[in-house]
Design a protein around this motif. Sequence first.
Motif, PDB file in Angstrom:
ATOM      1  N   MET A   1       0.988  -1.417  -0.166  1.00  0.00           N
ATOM      2  CA  MET A   1      -0.003   0.083   0.037  1.00  0.00           C
ATOM      3  C   MET A   1       0.884   1.163   0.076  1.00  0.00           C
ATOM      4  O   MET A   1       0.595   2.162  -0.777  1.00  0.00           O
ATOM      5  N   ALA A   2       1.930   1.217   0.763  1.00  0.00           N
ATOM      6  CA  ALA A   2       2.910   2.239   0.840  1.00  0.00           C
ATOM      7  C   ALA A   2       3.545   2.772  -0.966  1.00  0.00           C
ATOM      8  O   ALA A   2       3.714   3.715  -0.946  1.00  0.00           O
ATOM      9  N   ALA A   3       3.881   1.368  -1.374  1.00  0.00           N
ATOM     10  CA  ALA A   3       4.208   1.683  -2.770  1.00  0.00           C
ATOM     11  C   ALA A   3       3.198   2.238  -3.711  1.00  0.00           C
ATOM     12  O   ALA A   3       3.680   3.372  -4.520  1.00  0.00           O
ATOM     13  N   ASP A   4       1.718   2.075  -3.452  1.00  0.00           N
ATOM     14  CA  ASP A   4       0.871   2.728  -4.163  1.00  0.00           C
ATOM     15  C   ASP A   4       0.893   4.103  -3.848  1.00  0.00           C
ATOM     16  O   ASP A   4       0.587   4.945  -4.829  1.00  0.00           O
ATOM     17  N   ALA A   5       1.126   4.550  -2.757  1.00  0.00           N
ATOM     18  CA  ALA A   5       0.939   5.943  -2.074  1.00  0.00           C
ATOM     19  C   ALA A   5       2.150   6.677  -2.657  1.00  0.00           C
ATOM     20  O   ALA A   5       2.058   7.891  -3.213  1.00  0.00           O
ATOM     21  N   LEU A   6       3.530   5.965  -2.891  1.00  0.00           N
ATOM     22  CA  LEU A   6       4.563   6.542  -3.432  1.00  0.00           C
ATOM     23  C   LEU A   6       4.286   6.852  -5.039  1.00  0.00           C
ATOM     24  O   LEU A   6       4.735   7.755  -5.423  1.00  0.00           O
ATOM     25  N   ALA A   7       3.670   5.966  -5.573  1.00  0.00           N
ATOM     26  CA  ALA A   7       3.373   6.195  -6.943  1.00  0.00           C
ATOM     27  C   ALA A   7       2.306   7.276  -7.128  1.00  0.00           C
ATOM     28  O   ALA A   7       2.455   7.915  -8.314  1.00  0.00           O
ATOM     29  N   ILE A   8       1.478   7.531  -6.170  1.00  0.00           N
ATOM     30  CA  ILE A   8       0.420   8.475  -6.436  1.00  0.00           C
ATOM     31  C   ILE A   8       1.114   9.891  -6.003  1.00  0.00           C
ATOM     32  O   ILE A   8       0.761  10.894  -6.868  1.00  0.00           O
ATOM     33  N   ILE A   9       1.819   9.896  -4.837  1.00  0.00           N
ATOM     34  CA  ILE A   9       2.570  11.281  -4.619  1.00  0.00           C
ATOM     35  C   ILE A   9       3.859  11.426  -4.967  1.00  0.00           C
ATOM     36  O   ILE A   9       4.725  10.806  -4.597  1.00  0.00           O
ATOM     37  N   PRO A  10       4.163  12.287  -5.623  1.00  0.00           N
ATOM     38  CA  PRO A  10       5.632  12.796  -6.358  1.00  0.00           C
ATOM     39  C   PRO A  10       6.577  12.685  -5.211  1.00  0.00           C
ATOM     40  O   PRO A  10       6.410  13.168  -3.986  1.00  0.00           O
ATOM     41  N   GLY A  11       7.965  12.310  -5.412  1.00  0.00           N
ATOM     42  CA  GLY A  11       9.042  12.160  -4.303  1.00  0.00           C
ATOM     43  C   GLY A  11       9.139  13.677  -3.942  1.00  0.00           C
ATOM     44  O   GLY A  11       9.522  13.718  -2.706  1.00  0.00           O
ATOM     45  N   ALA A  12       8.971  14.522  -4.931  1.00  0.00           N
ATOM     46  CA  ALA A  12       9.436  16.019  -4.494  1.00  0.00           C
ATOM     47  C   ALA A  12       8.403  16.661  -3.604  1.00  0.00           C
ATOM     48  O   ALA A  12       8.827  17.106  -2.607  1.00  0.00           O
ATOM     49  N   VAL A  13       7.274  16.190  -3.629  1.00  0.00           N
ATOM     50  CA  VAL A  13       6.138  16.601  -2.726  1.00  0.00           C
ATOM     51  C   VAL A  13       6.463  15.938  -1.285  1.00  0.00           C
ATOM     52  O   VAL A  13       6.281  16.759  -0.491  1.00  0.00           O
ATOM     53  N   LEU A  14       6.792  14.703  -1.408  1.00  0.00           N
ATOM     54  CA  LEU A  14       7.308  14.096  -0.072  1.00  0.00           C
ATOM     55  C   LEU A  14       8.362  14.804   0.516  1.00  0.00           C
ATOM     56  O   LEU A  14       8.336  14.804   1.966  1.00  0.00           O
TER      57      LEU A  14
ATOM     58  N   LYS B   1       3.881  23.444   3.535  1.00  0.00           N
ATOM     59  CA  LYS B   1       2.599  23.888   3.482  1.00  0.00           C
ATOM     60  C   LYS B   1       2.099  23.916   1.979  1.00  0.00           C
ATOM     61  O   LYS B   1       0.993  23.386   1.584  1.00  0.00           O
ATOM     62  N   ASN B   2       3.135  24.106   1.005  1.00  0.00           N
ATOM     63  CA  ASN B   2       2.842  24.083  -0.344  1.00  0.00           C
ATOM     64  C   ASN B   2       2.834  22.647  -0.669  1.00  0.00           C
ATOM     65  O   ASN B   2       1.882  21.980  -1.676  1.00  0.00           O
ATOM     66  N   ALA B   3       3.630  21.640   0.001  1.00  0.00           N
ATOM     67  CA  ALA B   3       3.313  20.274  -0.347  1.00  0.00           C
ATOM     68  C   ALA B   3       1.981  19.616   0.069  1.00  0.00           C
ATOM     69  O   ALA B   3       1.433  18.888  -0.446  1.00  0.00           O
ATOM     70  N   ALA B   4       1.570  20.361   1.281  1.00  0.00           N
ATOM     71  CA  ALA B   4       0.182  19.896   1.738  1.00  0.00           C
ATOM     72  C   ALA B   4      -0.763  20.364   0.707  1.00  0.00           C
ATOM     73  O   ALA B   4      -1.965  19.538   0.520  1.00  0.00           O
ATOM     74  N   LEU B   5      -0.687  21.433   0.191  1.00  0.00           N
ATOM     75  CA  LEU B   5      -1.702  21.979  -0.877  1.00  0.00           C
ATOM     76  C   LEU B   5      -1.551  20.877  -2.220  1.00  0.00           C
ATOM     77  O   LEU B   5      -2.754  20.559  -2.723  1.00  0.00           O
ATOM     78  N   GLU B   6      -0.372  20.413  -2.482  1.00  0.00           N
ATOM     79  CA  GLU B   6      -0.449  19.567  -3.544  1.00  0.00           C
ATOM     80  C   GLU B   6      -1.218  18.205  -3.178  1.00  0.00           C
ATOM     81  O   GLU B   6      -1.712  17.664  -3.967  1.00  0.00           O
ATOM     82  N   ILE B   7      -0.988  17.706  -2.063  1.00  0.00           N
ATOM     83  CA  ILE B   7      -1.779  16.447  -1.613  1.00  0.00           C
ATOM     84  C   ILE B   7      -3.145  16.756  -1.449  1.00  0.00           C
ATOM     85  O   ILE B   7      -3.822  15.918  -2.043  1.00  0.00           O
TER      86      ILE B   7
END
Length: 711
Positions: free
Chosen positions: A1-14, A26-32
């Motif tokens: 499931m964690a792998a699915d999430a990593l595929a959904i959210i870009p690494g830069a955002v994380l 804050k900007n990362a949270a807006l993207e999420i």
Amino acid sequence: MAADALAIIPGAVLRNLADKLYEKRKNAALEIEGIVKQLSTAGEHEKIAAVIGLLTSDFAMSPQANHRKGGLIGLAAVTVGLTSEAAQHLELIVPPVLNAFLDQDSRVRYYACEALYNIAKVVRGDFIIYFNKIFDALCKLSADSDANVQSAAHLLDRLVKDIVTESDQFSIEEFIPLLRERMNVLNPYVRQFLVGWITVLDSVPDIDMLGFLPDFLDGLFNMLSDNSHEIRQQADAALSEFLQEIKNSPNVDYGRMAEILVRRAGSDDEFTRLTSITWINEFVKLGGEQLVPYYADILGAILPCISDEEEKIRVVARETNEELRAMKSDQTEGFDIGAILIIAERELNSEHEATRIEALHWFSTLLVRNRIEFLGYLEGIFEPLLNALSDPSDAVVLLVLEVHARIAEESHHFRHLVSYLIRTFHNNHVLLERRGALIVRRLCVLLGAEKVYREFSTILEKEGDLDFASTMVQALNLILLTSAELAELRSLLKKSLVDSRGKDLFLSLYPSWCHSPMATISLCLLAQAYNHASSVIQSLGEEDINVKFLVQLDKLIRLLETPVFAYLRLQLLEPGKHTWLLKTLYGLLMLLPQQSAAFKILRTRLKTVPFSENLKRTSSANPYSQILQVTEDGNRNQDTPNYSAINFPSRLQQFESMQQQHRDHLKNQLQSRKSASAAVLTQEIQRYEESHSSSVPEISRPPSRASRVIS
């Protein structure tokens, strides 16, 4: 499931979500938030759950503070992105946020408040299922050491209050145990938090806080003594509001709350006592039969407050006591007269006079309303009531006597009272000296002087302790001669030789009055039995005329100059008619030392007696020889026509017999003292000889004279 999430959210955002700079997080949270919105629109809730799981495990639960901060912001962003569909994911979102409230890093706790605030704004009423956990967390955060965290918690607290007041899913039944558990916390911030919630919940029409008031009432009263003025004011305001609701409510559980109020009425804090007594006052007015089983406890709280140092408390306590005493609840089920008597008896030992007085008023009230039940407890309370006669306050003693007088309405209780009273005087001579006159006079007013004196006389006639009997009779005699309350009794005794009632009273008192020669003479003077008084004087022996006798005689001579014996002094205007009175007074004069003040007083009085011109006078015009002649000439006359109505020779034998008992008693006392002294001396000699015989070495006997000569 964690792998699915990593595929959904870009690494830069994380990476930005875990950055130390707030703006990047804050900007990362807006993207999420945007990503979650797209997933929600597409119905990809499994992927949303995967994102939440990633934010929880890799961020919110991370050992790194910046990761935890980012995780909290991210979870709030997910909730905002889900909007109306957030409720189905709350069980995954809320727990990690609540867990962050306990974080050691104050900034993490701050972001936890901020995150939960944003989550609550979105889900509103769906949030209620977590209320108890959120309330518990906010309770702890209200006392947080960091001011910023406290401020954030207050904002969240206001929002949660708004949500609760508009929700129809809030369960007061589940909340009250948590509130009750927290009410004993001493932290001032927590107390403010709790009072705030109580006030808010009470303002909601659909929430019945009044029904659960007994669960947290004690905690509110506890806050009245807080060091913070603001907390005391808030607690008082809340209590005042509840009291007003109680006045307007038909269904109130007075019993449980009464127990709390009784405890708080004994608080060391003045404001707490005043508030609790005020509540008790209203309860007594409103509670009716509900409070009957608690009357004794309430009385136990009220009576000490009647003597409180604070006037406001005294006023309310006294009013409450009067309300309680005025209520006729004796026929109501649960009324326990025994418990009330225990409280009243306990308060008889109070150090405050006002409290003791009110306790006695309760004895009187119960005796009037519940006489049969009261007398059933008499054995246990009679002695404490007798002991109360030693009270330093005259007001208390007078009330005690009123209670005793009510008890003594039946003849057997009356005899019991006088017997106990005599026994008490016997064991406490100080009480007899200080309060004897007050007690006897008041009893005469309440029960009738003749009845009281007859009973005293009957018991004292058989008294085994002759010394005490003499002392007691002397005290009763002095009261008889001096008290205004016994004026009617004296008037009746004056008719002893001409009236059957007076004669009967005289004969009733005479046997016990024989314990004291001076009391007997006084009684005869009152009864105008002057011939017998003279005979009594003539019968006195050397052993009878001692210091005690002369002290009593001195008192009598002074009393002869008072208004009580005005009739006797007026009779001296007719010496030929009252010859035995003159002989009696001269007999008393002959017993007095010539240098005493009493001798001079009586001699001066006798000098004023007018003698007839036809009386023979001696060459020296000695007034004493005049009176002797008057007495001899008047021997054939009696003082009154019905003198023979009383068998005075028999009375004289009775007096002489009693005096012989006193003489024998005195001899036995002297003999016992001599024997005791001799025994003590013998023991001392024996101890002395024993101690010296063991310590002194034996000395050889010197040689005889014959042996010296031979040598």
